[in-house]
Design an enzyme around this catalytic site. Structure first.
Site, PDB file in Angstrom:
ATOM      1  N   LYS A  19      86.276  74.616  73.519  1.00 21.90           N
ATOM      2  CA  LYS A  19      85.534  75.503  74.235  1.00 21.90           C
ATOM      3  C   LYS A  19      86.759  75.846  75.554  1.00 21.90           C
ATOM      4  O   LYS A  19      87.520  75.202  75.784  1.00 21.90           O
ATOM      5  CB  LYS A  19      84.460  75.357  74.859  1.00 21.90           C
ATOM      6  CG  LYS A  19      84.110  74.036  75.899  1.00 21.90           C
ATOM      7  CD  LYS A  19      84.582  74.480  77.383  1.00 21.90           C
ATOM      8  CE  LYS A  19      84.504  73.080  78.271  1.00 21.90           C
ATOM      9  NZ  LYS A  19      85.484  73.202  79.306  1.00 21.90           N
ATOM     10  N   GLY A 106      90.847  70.005  79.398  1.00 22.69           N
ATOM     11  CA  GLY A 106      89.501  70.867  79.810  1.00 22.69           C
ATOM     12  C   GLY A 106      89.005  71.656  78.544  1.00 22.69           C
ATOM     13  O   GLY A 106      88.706  72.819  78.956  1.00 22.69           O
ATOM     14  N   ASP A 144      78.495  68.851  80.230  1.00 19.10           N
ATOM     15  CA  ASP A 144      78.765  70.086  79.233  1.00 19.10           C
ATOM     16  C   ASP A 144      78.260  69.726  77.608  1.00 19.10           C
ATOM     17  O   ASP A 144      78.594  70.709  76.808  1.00 19.10           O
ATOM     18  CB  ASP A 144      79.907  70.612  79.250  1.00 19.10           C
ATOM     19  CG  ASP A 144      81.162  69.479  79.066  1.00 19.10           C
ATOM     20  OD1 ASP A 144      80.861  68.149  78.736  1.00 19.10           O
ATOM     21  OD2 ASP A 144      82.296  69.876  78.922  1.00 19.10           O
TER      22      ASP A 144
END
Length: 294
Positions: A19, A106, A144
């Site tokens: 993502k 990230g 997440d």
């Protein structure tokens, strides 16, 4: 999970897509030690590949990752342990992971891998757990992880567990560059917390309506932010250099993802992206084109 998958009686194979954070605000620190977040998550076409099969070892999880060694304790073994704690499985599993996504980038790679294992295990053992139960397990592994069990784009709040889907945009072409910097999430939060103390102000949330409207606006008008970006660019100037080069090559929007250090650029046409990629791939060893997933 929107993953390409194949299933036999004893093997499940699927993609664990990365993502990007199109927007990321870090809000107040909570009593439980986590920060509240406000973010837009968008799944992209770059992925790790995971295959899960049953083994005769009781409730064990053996991970083979030939492209990138993993520590003994990792998100896959954590996800399997959580799955075993609430299910009645009595066999073990073997995991083969083809790792394409770098750690400390990230991109949610470890979280996506964990979510893929939870879904694969649920398929492998004839789906004993509901979607809500899988989401609860995912949150035990990481804030997440639940996103990767859901749709391809959405607004994420809370510590990462509150998800509101939005219609995913696919009208652009992307380039993702990882500048070979390992950015620790812990370090990023410490840097940001120190900066906030120095500035003595609290960041305000944008809210769902503003985020959704901005997301659907033309890319060149986007005013999305990543609160981690300024402090990480100060610590690692190469991140800012990547972003600058993406803009120089025609990106309509370029930003660091998550707590770094990967940077993405979005281009309005395939031809613009292809021209930029020809230049940037010669400068950066980890440089990949991608699509936004619907």
């Amino acid at each position: 999970m929107n993953n390409a998958s194949s299933m036999s009686a004893d093997v499940v194979s699927l993609c664990a897509y990365a993502k990007i954070n199109i927007h990321l605000k870090v809000l107040a620190k909570r009593k439980d030690g986590f920060h509240n977040l406000e973010s837009i998550f968008q799944r992209i076409s770059i992925a790790d590949y995971l295959s899960l099969e049953k083994s005769s070892d009781s409730r064990s999880c053996t991970v083979e990752s030939p492209l990138m060694p993993l520590p003994v304790g990792n998100t896959l073994t954590e996800a399997w342990k959580a799955f075993c704690n609430v299910s009645d499985v009595d066999t073990g599993v073997r995991v083969r992971l083809i790792k394409n996504l770098p750690a400390g980038s990230g991109l949610g790679a470890g979280s996506s891998d964990a979510a893929a294992l939870l879904k694969a295990a649920n398929e492998l053992f004839a789906m004993p757990l509901s979607d809500s139960e899988l989401t609860t397990l995912a949150l035990q592994v990481g804030s997440d992880v639940p996103f990767f069990l859901k749709s391809s784009a959405g607004i994420v709040t809370g510590r990462g567990e509150v998800f509101e889907p939005i219609r995913a945009r696919t009208d652009c072409f992307g380039i993702l560059i990882w500048p070979d910097v390992q950015s620790s999430t812990k370090e990023a939060y410490e840097l940001l917390d120190n900066q906030k103390e120095a500035l003595s102000h609290e960041c305000e949330a944008w809210g769902y309506e503003k985020l959704a409207a901005q997301y659907m606006a033309p890319f060149k008008t986007w005013r999305f932010v990543n609160d981690f970006q300024p402090v990480l660019e100060q610590r690692y100037p190469v991140i800012g250099r990547v972003r600058k080069e993406l803009y120089e090559q025609g990106a309509a929007f370029a930003q660091m993802s998550g707590s770094g250090s990967a940077v993405f650029g979005l281009f309005s046409s395939e031809s613009l992206m292809a021209s930029a990629f020809q230049v940037l791939a010669k400068r950066w060893s980890w440089c990949k084109p991608f699509l936004l997933l619907a």
